[in-house]
Design an enzyme around this catalytic site. Structure first.
Site, PDB file in Angstrom:
ATOM      1  N   ARG A 109      11.743  -5.208   5.618  1.00  0.00           N
ATOM      2  CA  ARG A 109      11.410  -3.834   5.216  1.00  0.00           C
ATOM      3  C   ARG A 109      12.312  -2.861   5.978  1.00  0.00           C
ATOM      4  NH1 ARG A 109       5.287  -1.648   5.515  1.00  0.00           N
ATOM      5  NH2 ARG A 109       5.383  -2.339   7.686  1.00  0.00           N
ATOM      6  N   ARG A 156      11.207  -0.908  11.619  1.00  0.00           N
ATOM      7  CA  ARG A 156      10.138  -0.671  12.583  1.00  0.00           C
ATOM      8  C   ARG A 156      10.101  -1.794  13.609  1.00  0.00           C
ATOM      9  NH1 ARG A 156       4.976   0.542   8.783  1.00  0.00           N
ATOM     10  NH2 ARG A 156       4.024  -0.680  10.451  1.00  0.00           N
ATOM     11  N   LYS A 211       0.840  -1.209   0.000  1.00  0.00           N
ATOM     12  CA  LYS A 211       0.000   0.000   0.000  1.00  0.00           C
ATOM     13  C   LYS A 211       0.874   1.258   0.000  1.00  0.00           C
ATOM     14  CE  LYS A 211      -2.099  -1.128   3.860  1.00  0.00           C
ATOM     15  NZ  LYS A 211      -1.329  -2.364   4.154  1.00  0.00           N
ATOM     16  N   ARG A 252      -9.630   0.644   8.662  1.00  0.00           N
ATOM     17  CA  ARG A 252      -9.196  -0.705   9.011  1.00  0.00           C
ATOM     18  C   ARG A 252     -10.290  -1.488   9.717  1.00  0.00           C
ATOM     19  NH1 ARG A 252      -3.331   0.401   8.942  1.00  0.00           N
ATOM     20  NH2 ARG A 252      -2.157  -1.477   9.368  1.00  0.00           N
ATOM     21  N   ARG A 294      -0.075  -9.020  13.561  1.00  0.00           N
ATOM     22  CA  ARG A 294      -0.724  -8.015  12.709  1.00  0.00           C
ATOM     23  C   ARG A 294      -1.532  -8.680  11.604  1.00  0.00           C
ATOM     24  NH1 ARG A 294       4.349  -4.893  11.125  1.00  0.00           N
ATOM     25  NH2 ARG A 294       3.031  -3.744   9.696  1.00  0.00           N
TER      26      ARG A 294
HETATM   27  P1  ADP Z   1       1.379  -1.434   7.560  1.00  0.00           P
HETATM   28  O1  ADP Z   1       1.920  -0.377   6.616  1.00  0.00           O
HETATM   29  O2  ADP Z   1       2.392  -2.465   7.814  1.00  0.00           O
HETATM   30  O3  ADP Z   1       0.085  -1.982   7.088  1.00  0.00           O
HETATM   31  P2  ADP Z   1       0.684   0.760   9.250  1.00  0.00           P
HETATM   32  O4  ADP Z   1       1.877   1.640   9.192  1.00  0.00           O
HETATM   33  O5  ADP Z   1      -0.481   1.121   8.406  1.00  0.00           O
HETATM   34  O6  ADP Z   1       1.131  -0.720   8.965  1.00  0.00           O
HETATM   35  O7  ADP Z   1       0.169   0.664  10.749  1.00  0.00           O
HETATM   36  C1  ADP Z   1       1.029   0.435  11.832  1.00  0.00           C
HETATM   37  C2  ADP Z   1       0.215   0.324  13.113  1.00  0.00           C
HETATM   38  O8  ADP Z   1      -0.470   1.567  13.360  1.00  0.00           O
HETATM   39  C3  ADP Z   1      -0.882  -0.727  13.090  1.00  0.00           C
HETATM   40  O9  ADP Z   1      -0.405  -2.014  13.438  1.00  0.00           O
HETATM   41  C4  ADP Z   1      -1.862  -0.157  14.131  1.00  0.00           C
HETATM   42  O10 ADP Z   1      -1.415  -0.394  15.455  1.00  0.00           O
HETATM   43  C5  ADP Z   1      -1.775   1.328  13.879  1.00  0.00           C
HETATM   44  N1  ADP Z   1      -2.764   1.799  12.879  1.00  0.00           N
HETATM   45  C6  ADP Z   1      -2.495   2.334  11.648  1.00  0.00           C
HETATM   46  N2  ADP Z   1      -3.629   2.661  11.022  1.00  0.00           N
HETATM   47  C7  ADP Z   1      -4.654   2.317  11.844  1.00  0.00           C
HETATM   48  C8  ADP Z   1      -6.062   2.391  11.755  1.00  0.00           C
HETATM   49  N3  ADP Z   1      -6.670   2.875  10.666  1.00  0.00           N
HETATM   50  N4  ADP Z   1      -6.801   1.924  12.802  1.00  0.00           N
HETATM   51  C9  ADP Z   1      -6.207   1.438  13.902  1.00  0.00           C
HETATM   52  N5  ADP Z   1      -4.887   1.328  14.064  1.00  0.00           N
HETATM   53  C10 ADP Z   1      -4.095   1.772  13.037  1.00  0.00           C
HETATM   54  P1  ADP Z   2       2.237  -1.837   3.228  1.00  0.00           P
HETATM   55  O1  ADP Z   2       2.206  -0.334   3.186  1.00  0.00           O
HETATM   56  O2  ADP Z   2       1.022  -2.457   2.607  1.00  0.00           O
HETATM   57  O3  ADP Z   2       2.507  -2.356   4.600  1.00  0.00           O
HETATM   58  P2  ADP Z   2       4.811  -1.593   1.861  1.00  0.00           P
HETATM   59  O4  ADP Z   2       4.549  -0.778   0.648  1.00  0.00           O
HETATM   60  O5  ADP Z   2       5.460  -0.930   3.008  1.00  0.00           O
HETATM   61  O6  ADP Z   2       3.439  -2.329   2.324  1.00  0.00           O
HETATM   62  O7  ADP Z   2       5.666  -2.866   1.410  1.00  0.00           O
HETATM   63  C1  ADP Z   2       6.120  -3.828   2.370  1.00  0.00           C
HETATM   64  C2  ADP Z   2       7.527  -4.280   1.990  1.00  0.00           C
HETATM   65  O8  ADP Z   2       7.464  -5.025   0.775  1.00  0.00           O
HETATM   66  C3  ADP Z   2       8.537  -3.149   1.745  1.00  0.00           C
HETATM   67  O9  ADP Z   2       9.792  -3.606   2.183  1.00  0.00           O
HETATM   68  C4  ADP Z   2       8.497  -2.960   0.226  1.00  0.00           C
HETATM   69  O10 ADP Z   2       9.741  -2.456  -0.287  1.00  0.00           O
HETATM   70  C5  ADP Z   2       8.255  -4.388  -0.252  1.00  0.00           C
HETATM   71  N1  ADP Z   2       7.451  -4.475  -1.481  1.00  0.00           N
HETATM   72  C6  ADP Z   2       6.432  -3.681  -1.890  1.00  0.00           C
HETATM   73  N2  ADP Z   2       5.914  -4.112  -3.075  1.00  0.00           N
HETATM   74  C7  ADP Z   2       6.615  -5.232  -3.392  1.00  0.00           C
HETATM   75  C8  ADP Z   2       6.572  -6.155  -4.507  1.00  0.00           C
HETATM   76  N3  ADP Z   2       5.684  -6.027  -5.499  1.00  0.00           N
HETATM   77  N4  ADP Z   2       7.445  -7.193  -4.496  1.00  0.00           N
HETATM   78  C9  ADP Z   2       8.342  -7.332  -3.498  1.00  0.00           C
HETATM   79  N5  ADP Z   2       8.432  -6.510  -2.437  1.00  0.00           N
HETATM   80  C10 ADP Z   2       7.581  -5.457  -2.376  1.00  0.00           C
END
Ligand code: ADP
Ligand code: ADP
Ligand code: ZN
Length: 235
Positions: free
Chosen positions: A149, A182, A40, A115, A193
């Site tokens: 990551r 992170r 994302k 979420r 998660r």
């Molecule tokens: P990822 O990119 O790996 O999906 P995020 O950076 O979006 O993770 O979120 C990290 C943490 O922040 C989540 O595990 C949660 O604790 C909190 N968080 C983020 N967005 C939300 C949301 N919309 N509702 C509740 N908690 C959230």
């Molecule tokens: P999210 O925001 O959904 O948690 P991220 O965009 O942070 O996901 O991506 C999670 C990890 O996967 C990062 O280390 C990113 O560089 C890697 N990544 C993202 N897209 C791809 C892909 N198509 N193939 C392999 N690795 C990816």
């Protein structure tokens, strides 16, 4: 930045987009669904760079609040560390304010929000979501992605030590800051998660499908090839 007028079926919207040919038809309020690690942030950042969307990532906002030690940060930290969701009321209030601060018609990418169904209902009361883009990736791939990551604390760019390497492992290509892992990207928290995602966020796929807003894209493979599919979906 070029400001274009886009005519939707029922109302005229101003869309802040940088490119010309697609602008008239492009979606302006886009929710990125998909589990943690599905891409994302990666795809949202590309959309924002290429077309000028404002990217609103609740995760980035919360991490900044934790770093600054604000009230929100203090309340959110424990939930984030364990991989649990931060309570709905905190997130909904935060996003209400942020959305209200943007000019009507601004192109917005929501990353990591909503979420829960409660958050989605609250968002729907404030704006009309045009598109929910669901990135589909299996769990084992997600674990591999998240545990390797690396994130930029300054500009929020994300990298992967194998799949999407920065030029120098330690520094952000975009702003030169020192990259970090992170705390919640360690394997145990990652698995939690994914469980939290399945229980709380997965139902949103059906939620937006029923509203006719859902597009699912396979999120595995080359980042730019996935981006090509994303670009088609937002037209
Ligand atoms: P990822 O990119 O790996 O999906 P995020 O950076 O979006 O993770 O979120 C990290 C943490 O922040 C989540 O595990 C949660 O604790 C909190 N968080 C983020 N967005 C939300 C949301 N919309 N509702 C509740 N908690 C959230
Ligand atoms: P999210 O925001 O959904 O948690 P991220 O965009 O942070 O996901 O991506 C999670 C990890 O996967 C990062 O280390 C990113 O560089 C890697 N990544 C993202 N897209 C791809 C892909 N198509 N193939 C392999 N690795 C990816
Ligand atoms: Zn950076």
């Amino acid at each position: 930045m070029t400001v274009r007028l886009a005519r939707a079926t029922t109302k005229v919207r101003v869309v802040f987009l940088k490119t010309e040919p697609m602008a008239v038809r492009m979606k302006t309020k886009i929710v990125l669904l998909g589990p943690p690690g599905s891409g994302k942030g990666t795809q949202g950042e590309k959309l924002s760079e290429e077309f000028g969307y404002v990217r609103m990532s609740t995760g980035d906002m919360l991490r900044e609040a934790v770093r600054k030690g604000t009230d929100l940060g203090i309340k959110a930290k424990g939930y984030m560390d364990s991989g649990a969701l931060v309570p709905n009321d905190l997130i909904i209030n935060l996003m209400k304010e942020k959305i209200a601060s943007l000019a009507e018609g601004t192109g917005i990418i929501f990353d990591g929000f909503p979420r829960t169904v409660e958050q989605a209902d609250a968002l729907g009361e404030q704006i009309d979501v045009d598109l929910a883009l669901n990135l589909d990736v299996d769990d084992e791939e997600l674990v591999k992605r998240l545990t390797m990551r690396r994130s930029c604390p300054q500009c929020n760019a994300v990298y992967h030590l194998l799949y999407n390497k920065p030029q120098n492992e330690r520094f952000c290509d975009k702003c030169g800051s020192v990259l970090y892992q992170r705390d919640d990207d360690k394997e145990d928290t990652v698995r939690n998660r994914l469980k939290v995602y399945r229980e709380n966020t997965f139902p949103l796929i059906d939620y937006y499908d029923k509203k006719g807003k859902l597009v699912t894209i396979q999120g595995v493979g080359d980042i730019n090839e996935i981006f090509d599919k994303v670009k088609k979906a937002i037209q």
